[in-house]
Scaffold this motif. Structure first.
Motif: not given
Length: 305
Positions: A271-278, A60-67, A53-58
């Motif tokens: 983490x953010x960058x590898x998640x987005x690129x992966x 989602x935010x990481x992915x959507x904030x990239x555009x 419940x804490x990590x799913x919003x993060x």
């Protein structure tokens, strides 16, 4: 986001809008170079031994904030609930991100997910998602290796390590899945030609996190993208353990990241960058998301909230 077509921008300085429009049609110009449509992502959650419940919003935010991504969430019934009605429409999405570790899905949902990835859908296994479904053979093929859930080697498969400059696959008897205390650690990119890793520093410092070790599974058709040293002084194995995997499952692509135990670890720019690129690679087979200037160095973490 859009950018003017350079040719039309020049013509706009010479002609009226009406003449400009007619000229564009006659010459086949596009008045706007539209940005690519966002990649549709489905995050699956609802059960986990971690704080979903804490990590799913993060996530989602990481992915959507990239555009680059548009994200929906499918939440399962709670543990012990009726899973027969949990039927996400996987086919609507280019990639599914699992933040799920809980009860077995229905046979119908399993088969739908297998078909989705088999036919070319993307899949991202995030952190404890690799603890899930120890008895589901196809799922374990997708993630390459997993842990816990009564997994044991060699019955559940082999372990992936990196030794003497090459990948080592071995079926060492024992329990699969372990980690020490959460501490910062270096991640080393092992296949820097892979689209996920291209342009990243060879070594970078990840924020305090669980460093998974002794994962086991089918370990087939994968690229070992990144590893970390599991320190024996922190209840580790003294081995280079897989942190980032790129797995092929028939026509589908799977990005498996063991990183990101909690929100604090998810603040790491690595983490953010590898998640987005992966996630982009799993969806498209390519990576257009750049390496940010605040990416961590070999000596220093970099956090972004």
């Amino acid at each position: 986001m859009w950018t003017p077509n350079p040719a039309m921008a020049f013509l706009s300085t010479l002609f009226s809008p009406r003449i400009l429009a007619a000229t564009a049609v006659a010459l086949g110009f596009s008045l706007l170079n539209a940005a690519p449509a966002p990649i549709k992502v489905l995050i699956v959650d609802g059960q986990n031994n971690h704080s979903w419940k804490e990590t799913t919003p993060v996530l989602k935010e990481i992915l959507e904030a990239s555009g680059r991504f548009q994200v929906d969430v499918a939440t399962s019934p709670p543990q012990g609930g009726d899973m027969s009605a949990f039927k996400p429409d996987f086919a609507k999405y280019a990639v599914v991100v699992s933040n799920y570790n809980g009860d077995a899905w229905s046979k119908e949902t399993n088969e739908a997910f297998e078909k989705y990835v088999h036919d070319g859908g993307g899949f991202v296994s995030y952190h404890a998602a690799d603890n899930s479904f120890p008895e589901w053979r196809q799922y374990n093929q997708m993630i390459g290796v997993g842990g816990w859930g009564n997994r044991k080697a060699p019955e559940s498969g082999s372990m992936i390590r990196y030794r003497a400059g090459k990948v080592a696959i071995e079926a060492v008897p024992g329990r699969c899945g372990n980690h020490g205390a959460r501490v910062p650690f270096q991640v080393t990119m092992r296949e820097r030609r892979h689209p996920i890793a291209k342009g990243l520093p060879k070594v970078w410092m990840h924020a305090g996190d669980e460093l998974y070790d002794s994962l086991c599974g089918p370990a087939q058709d994968f690229t070992l993208v990144g590893t970390a040293h599991s320190n024996g002084q922190n209840r580790g194995t003294n081995e280079e353990e897989p942190m980032l995997l790129a797995v092929r499952y028939s026509n589908g692509r799977v990005f498996h990241t063991t990183l990101g135990h909690d929100v604090a670890a998810m603040h790491c720019v690595g983490f953010i960058t590898t998640l987005l690129r992966g996630t982009e690679w799993a969806a498209t087979g390519k990576v257009s998301i750049p390496v940010p200037p605040d990416f961590p160095t070999a000596q220093a973490t970099s956090l972004r909230k």
